[in-house]
Motif scaffolding. Structure first.
Motif, PDB file in Angstrom:
ATOM      1  N   ARG A 161       7.707  16.747 -13.771  1.00  0.00           N
ATOM      2  CA  ARG A 161       7.337  15.353 -13.506  1.00  0.00           C
ATOM      3  C   ARG A 161       7.630  14.993 -12.058  1.00  0.00           C
ATOM      4  O   ARG A 161       8.731  15.226 -11.565  1.00  0.00           O
ATOM      5  N   ILE A 162       6.631  14.410 -11.386  1.00  0.00           N
ATOM      6  CA  ILE A 162       6.755  13.996  -9.998  1.00  0.00           C
ATOM      7  C   ILE A 162       6.443  12.517  -9.901  1.00  0.00           C
ATOM      8  O   ILE A 162       5.391  12.058 -10.368  1.00  0.00           O
ATOM      9  N   ALA A 163       7.348  11.747  -9.313  1.00  0.00           N
ATOM     10  CA  ALA A 163       7.106  10.321  -9.088  1.00  0.00           C
ATOM     11  C   ALA A 163       6.555  10.136  -7.675  1.00  0.00           C
ATOM     12  O   ALA A 163       7.144  10.614  -6.703  1.00  0.00           O
ATOM     13  N   PHE A 164       5.417   9.457  -7.577  1.00  0.00           N
ATOM     14  CA  PHE A 164       4.826   9.145  -6.277  1.00  0.00           C
ATOM     15  C   PHE A 164       5.023   7.650  -6.033  1.00  0.00           C
ATOM     16  O   PHE A 164       4.445   6.816  -6.720  1.00  0.00           O
ATOM     17  N   ALA A 165       5.876   7.317  -5.053  1.00  0.00           N
ATOM     18  CA  ALA A 165       6.230   5.920  -4.786  1.00  0.00           C
ATOM     19  C   ALA A 165       5.396   5.366  -3.636  1.00  0.00           C
ATOM     20  O   ALA A 165       5.265   5.999  -2.592  1.00  0.00           O
ATOM     21  N   THR A 166       4.831   4.180  -3.830  1.00  0.00           N
ATOM     22  CA  THR A 166       4.014   3.533  -2.811  1.00  0.00           C
ATOM     23  C   THR A 166       4.369   2.058  -2.710  1.00  0.00           C
ATOM     24  O   THR A 166       4.781   1.439  -3.683  1.00  0.00           O
ATOM     25  N   ASP A 167       4.229   1.489  -1.496  1.00  0.00           N
ATOM     26  CA  ASP A 167       4.417   0.046  -1.336  1.00  0.00           C
ATOM     27  C   ASP A 167       3.070  -0.667  -1.264  1.00  0.00           C
ATOM     28  O   ASP A 167       3.015  -1.865  -1.011  1.00  0.00           O
ATOM     29  N   LEU A 168       1.981   0.078  -1.469  1.00  0.00           N
ATOM     30  CA  LEU A 168       0.620  -0.478  -1.542  1.00  0.00           C
ATOM     31  C   LEU A 168       0.153  -1.088  -0.231  1.00  0.00           C
ATOM     32  O   LEU A 168      -0.776  -1.889  -0.215  1.00  0.00           O
ATOM     33  N   THR A 196       5.411   1.670  -7.901  1.00  0.00           N
ATOM     34  CA  THR A 196       5.658   0.795  -6.756  1.00  0.00           C
ATOM     35  C   THR A 196       6.802  -0.138  -7.095  1.00  0.00           C
ATOM     36  O   THR A 196       7.130  -0.332  -8.269  1.00  0.00           O
ATOM     37  N   VAL A 197       7.440  -0.703  -6.066  1.00  0.00           N
ATOM     38  CA  VAL A 197       8.566  -1.613  -6.249  1.00  0.00           C
ATOM     39  C   VAL A 197       8.162  -3.000  -5.796  1.00  0.00           C
ATOM     40  O   VAL A 197       7.786  -3.194  -4.636  1.00  0.00           O
ATOM     41  N   ASP A 198       8.219  -3.978  -6.707  1.00  0.00           N
ATOM     42  CA  ASP A 198       7.918  -5.371  -6.389  1.00  0.00           C
ATOM     43  C   ASP A 198       9.192  -6.022  -5.863  1.00  0.00           C
ATOM     44  O   ASP A 198      10.165  -6.178  -6.593  1.00  0.00           O
ATOM     45  N   GLU A 199       9.186  -6.395  -4.575  1.00  0.00           N
ATOM     46  CA  GLU A 199      10.380  -6.954  -3.934  1.00  0.00           C
ATOM     47  C   GLU A 199      10.409  -8.483  -3.932  1.00  0.00           C
ATOM     48  O   GLU A 199      11.313  -9.086  -3.367  1.00  0.00           O
ATOM     49  N   HIS A 200       9.429  -9.144  -4.536  1.00  0.00           N
ATOM     50  CA  HIS A 200       9.362 -10.602  -4.489  1.00  0.00           C
ATOM     51  C   HIS A 200      10.587 -11.238  -5.145  1.00  0.00           C
ATOM     52  O   HIS A 200      11.090 -10.763  -6.168  1.00  0.00           O
ATOM     53  N   ASP A 201      11.048 -12.340  -4.549  1.00  0.00           N
ATOM     54  CA  ASP A 201      12.201 -13.053  -5.103  1.00  0.00           C
ATOM     55  C   ASP A 201      11.889 -13.619  -6.477  1.00  0.00           C
ATOM     56  O   ASP A 201      12.722 -13.614  -7.376  1.00  0.00           O
ATOM     57  N   SER A 261       5.550   1.280   6.208  1.00  0.00           N
ATOM     58  CA  SER A 261       5.834   1.617   4.815  1.00  0.00           C
ATOM     59  C   SER A 261       7.313   1.432   4.511  1.00  0.00           C
ATOM     60  O   SER A 261       8.144   1.388   5.401  1.00  0.00           O
ATOM     61  N   PHE A 262       7.642   1.310   3.202  1.00  0.00           N
ATOM     62  CA  PHE A 262       9.059   1.216   2.891  1.00  0.00           C
ATOM     63  C   PHE A 262       9.745   2.552   3.065  1.00  0.00           C
ATOM     64  O   PHE A 262      10.960   2.622   3.143  1.00  0.00           O
ATOM     65  N   LEU A 263       8.971   3.642   3.163  1.00  0.00           N
ATOM     66  CA  LEU A 263       9.581   4.927   3.517  1.00  0.00           C
ATOM     67  C   LEU A 263      10.219   4.830   4.890  1.00  0.00           C
ATOM     68  O   LEU A 263      11.325   5.312   5.128  1.00  0.00           O
ATOM     69  N   LYS A 264       9.526   4.161   5.818  1.00  0.00           N
ATOM     70  CA  LYS A 264      10.066   4.003   7.167  1.00  0.00           C
ATOM     71  C   LYS A 264      11.370   3.220   7.134  1.00  0.00           C
ATOM     72  O   LYS A 264      12.324   3.531   7.835  1.00  0.00           O
ATOM     73  N   ARG A 265      11.429   2.186   6.284  1.00  0.00           N
ATOM     74  CA  ARG A 265      12.649   1.390   6.190  1.00  0.00           C
ATOM     75  C   ARG A 265      13.765   2.168   5.493  1.00  0.00           C
ATOM     76  O   ARG A 265      14.930   2.046   5.827  1.00  0.00           O
ATOM     77  N   LEU A 266      13.384   2.980   4.496  1.00  0.00           N
ATOM     78  CA  LEU A 266      14.385   3.771   3.792  1.00  0.00           C
ATOM     79  C   LEU A 266      15.092   4.747   4.719  1.00  0.00           C
ATOM     80  O   LEU A 266      16.275   5.021   4.567  1.00  0.00           O
TER      81      LEU A 266
END
Length: 290
Positions: A161-168, A196-201, A261-266
């Protein structure tokens, strides 16, 4: 024949990553190339740039080659204990080169059908140390090759299993990366979890529906029956992805490196440190094609 390149500085973590690379190469039906690249004396900052005799070059080259051959011997012995995938046993070769790591990889990729680059992370702050080095940042930014970062705690189990994470933020880049990932892992018959990760408050059903529609469109575009989708909701991206890897039994976490991308922030500051404390699965980085 495809080739997996395992980078090594002969540290314990790099040796662990080389073992992981061998197991992966067997599953991908690819050969394995062990690579050690080191700077020319002229590229080392002053005052160490003066007076390097030819003998020093020969000594460094001989030492590197000897250690590579020792690692090759260890891997060949270990290979004999592993179950061969459909009778396939990877050939293991070595390459010792002076020069910038990125340049060495480009040269090797010009003469080999390189499937991916594999490297270990470090103990001190692991992924952060690895990526902050000039060579590593150059690889991430300039090489159009998948880069797999293997932490010391990663096991050698089959990849299912491979998870592919995107911030869209760039679905075009993500779709191309998923297509590349699907071709790369075809021999594995592994499932891809698109997330994907929803960061909305505040949580809004409309937001989730919109995000789910994008994920579904990306999944449909790739037409992979082993591709599923999942939305995560958290402001702590690295913690949420770490939890996902555990709860969903993820073997590899994949992302695209592109601007904004959030990869850059990570991969900056505390985000990286927090994530690498918790994530014990390899991270696969695809470079966006600009």
């Amino acid at each position: 024949m495809k080739t997996v390149i395992a980078l090594t500085d002969f540290s314990p973590n790099a040796t662990h990553a080389a073992h992981f690379a061998l197991k992966l190469a067997m599953s991908l039906k690819a050969n394995l190339l062990l690579c050690n690249a080191y700077l020319l004396p002229s590229e080392i900052p002053s005052p160490y740039t003066v007076g390097w005799p030819v003998e020093e070059y020969d000594m460094l080259s001989e030492e590197s080659t000897n250690m590579l051959n020792l690692l090759k011997s260890q891997l060949e012995t270990w290979r004999g204990t592993l179950r061969e995938e459909n009778g396939f046993s990877p050939q293991i070769s070595v390459n010792s080169s002076f020069g910038n790591l990125c340049s060495v990889i480009k040269f090797l990729s010009s003469t080999n059908n390189v499937a991916m680059i594999v490297a270990g992370t470090h103990d001190k702050d692991r992924l952060n140390t690895f990526l902050q080095g000039n060579n590593m940042k150059s690889m991430v930014n300039n090489l159009d090759l998948p880069l797999l970062l293997v932490p010391p705690a990663a096991g050698f189990d089959d990849i299912r299993r491979i998870a592919f994470a995107t911030d869209l933020t760039s679905t075009k880049d993500d779709i191309e990366a998923i297509e590349s990932l699907t071709k790369l892992i075809e021999p594995l018959n592994a499932e891809i979890l698109l997330t994907t990760v929803d960061e909305h408050d505040n949580y809004f059903a409309l937001n989730e529906r919109f995000m789910q529609e994008i994920l579904n469109a990306m999944a449909l575009k790739n037409r992979n029956e082993l591709l599923s989708t999942k939305i995560l909701r958290s402001k702590e991206i690295e913690n949420e992805l770490a939890t996902l890897c555990v709860e969903e039994h993820v073997d590899i976490l994949a992302m695209v490196h592109h601007h904004f991308s959030f990869l850059k922030r990570l991969f900056k500051g505390s985000h990286t440190l927090e994530m690498t404390k918790n994530v014990n699965v390899p991270i696969l980085i695809f470079n966006a094609r600009v």
